[in-house]
Design an enzyme around this catalytic site. Structure first.
Site, PDB file in Angstrom:
ATOM      1  CB  SER A 120      -0.924   0.004   1.225  1.00  0.00           C
ATOM      2  OG  SER A 120      -0.185  -0.245   2.406  1.00  0.00           O
ATOM      3  CG  HIS A 141      -3.010  -0.907  -2.734  1.00  0.00           C
ATOM      4  ND1 HIS A 141      -3.284   0.412  -2.405  1.00  0.00           N
ATOM      5  CD2 HIS A 141      -3.245  -1.635  -1.597  1.00  0.00           C
ATOM      6  CE1 HIS A 141      -3.666   0.469  -1.148  1.00  0.00           C
ATOM      7  NE2 HIS A 141      -3.648  -0.752  -0.635  1.00  0.00           N
ATOM      8  CD  GLU A 153      -3.239   3.315  -5.092  1.00  0.00           C
ATOM      9  OE1 GLU A 153      -3.230   4.545  -5.058  1.00  0.00           O
ATOM     10  OE2 GLU A 153      -3.082   2.609  -4.063  1.00  0.00           O
ATOM     11  CG  ASN A 191      -2.766   3.829   1.907  1.00  0.00           C
ATOM     12  OD1 ASN A 191      -3.685   3.983   2.692  1.00  0.00           O
ATOM     13  ND2 ASN A 191      -2.481   2.647   1.388  1.00  0.00           N
TER      14      ASN A 191
END
Length: 302
Positions: A120, A141, A153, A191
């Site tokens: 992540s 991800h 992602e 993130n």
């Protein structure tokens, strides 16, 4: 582009088991690897229960569920990934640990296999540098929980080839996911934005701006978030949140990404969130309250 028929998943935790479940449900042969037999047993039970929930909701048939479980093979032997077309790593969020795994996967996997990381936040370029096939390494991800969340992602490293990218995108879309693409910067897209918000919520709690309940309620009702940031942190795992904040801080070099001392303290104390029964919130008390309510009323209290 070679047709993908088999997928290997390394890591039997919540993310790895969820990814393995997706692959099995969408017609791929899956090898789920974890060195911990307890984790493998737990993953098998979790996947079975999750698939049955899809059946109970009428989203898949019982026959399809049985077929999916028949395509799932759980083992502790990494060598069993030697025939996998696509391997997804979903282990602890540590660059050193992931690099060691990628070195081993590079030796075991067939020459055409794509090696993907569910990281992540960690640099795909650096993970790829541990292998002899950086053009076949990519970030994939998934959001938590993978069988439910619609987003994947994708992150290309410096040397990731177009063929690897398009094969990864096609696999995500086969799983019914919507794909977004990020450059290989610390934290990627989700993130990079989410973790500083969670960290700021910890600062608000740490400095006494408000109670944890009011912080979460404010964000849920004031910004229409389904979960408050502190509740979400508990769901993700406070140790994971802290690891990502440290990656952001080291990779971007800005003090605004420095982890809140309260987040560090909770992790040091073993308060890692729902998986440990306690994080920002104490889920042991909530569970006991829930059980007592059922005993006294014979039904749920809401």
């Amino acid at each position: 582009m070679v047709e993908l028929k088999s997928v290997g998943v390394v890591g039997g935790g919540q993310m790895g088991s969820g990814i393995a479940q997706l692959a099995a449900m969408y017609g791929l042969d899956v090898h789920l690897i974890d060195t911990d037999p307890v984790a493998l047993s737990s993953a098998t039970k979790s996947i079975s229960a999750s698939i049955q929930r899809f059946v109970s909701k009428g989203q898949i048939s019982q026959a399809a569920a049985t077929d999916a479980l028949g395509r799932l093979h759980c083992t502790s032997n990494l060598e069993e990934l030697c025939s996998s077309d696509f391997i997804i790593e979903a282990i602890v969020e540590s660059e050193d640990v992931k690099k060691k795994l990628f070195i081993n996967l590079d030796k075991i996997a067939k020459s055409t296999a794509i090696l993907a990381s569910n990281t992540s936040s960690i640099s795909i370029t650096r993970l790829a540098s541990a292998t002899s096939r950086p053009q076949q390494v990519i970030g994939m991800h998934f959001m938590n929980p993978p069988p439910i969340m619609k987003l994947v992602e994708i992150v290309r490293g410096a040397d990731t080839s177009d063929n690897t990218f398009y094969a990864t995108k096609a696999l995500a879309e086969r799983f019914g996911k919507i794909v977004i693409c990020s450059q290989d910067y610390s934290g990627f897209i989700v993130n990079r934005i989410l973790m500083p918000m969670i960290n700021e919520a910890f600062h608000a709690l740490y400095t006494g701006v408000a109670t944890k309940e009011d912080i979460d309620t404010g964000m849920k009702l004031g910004t229409n978030h389904p979960m408050g940031p502190l509740e979400l942190a508990d769901f993700i795992g406070l140790d994971v949140c802290l690891s990502i904040m440290r990656v952001l801080h080291a990779g971007l070099g800005d003090s605004k990404y420095s982890p809140c001392p309260l987040l560090v303290q909770y992790v040091d104390a073993g308060r890692l969130g729902k998986k440990r029964g306690i994080g920002v919130y104490d889920y042991r008390k909530l569970k006991n309250h829930f059980n007592e309510a059922r005993k006294s009323k014979g039904a749920l209290p809401f």
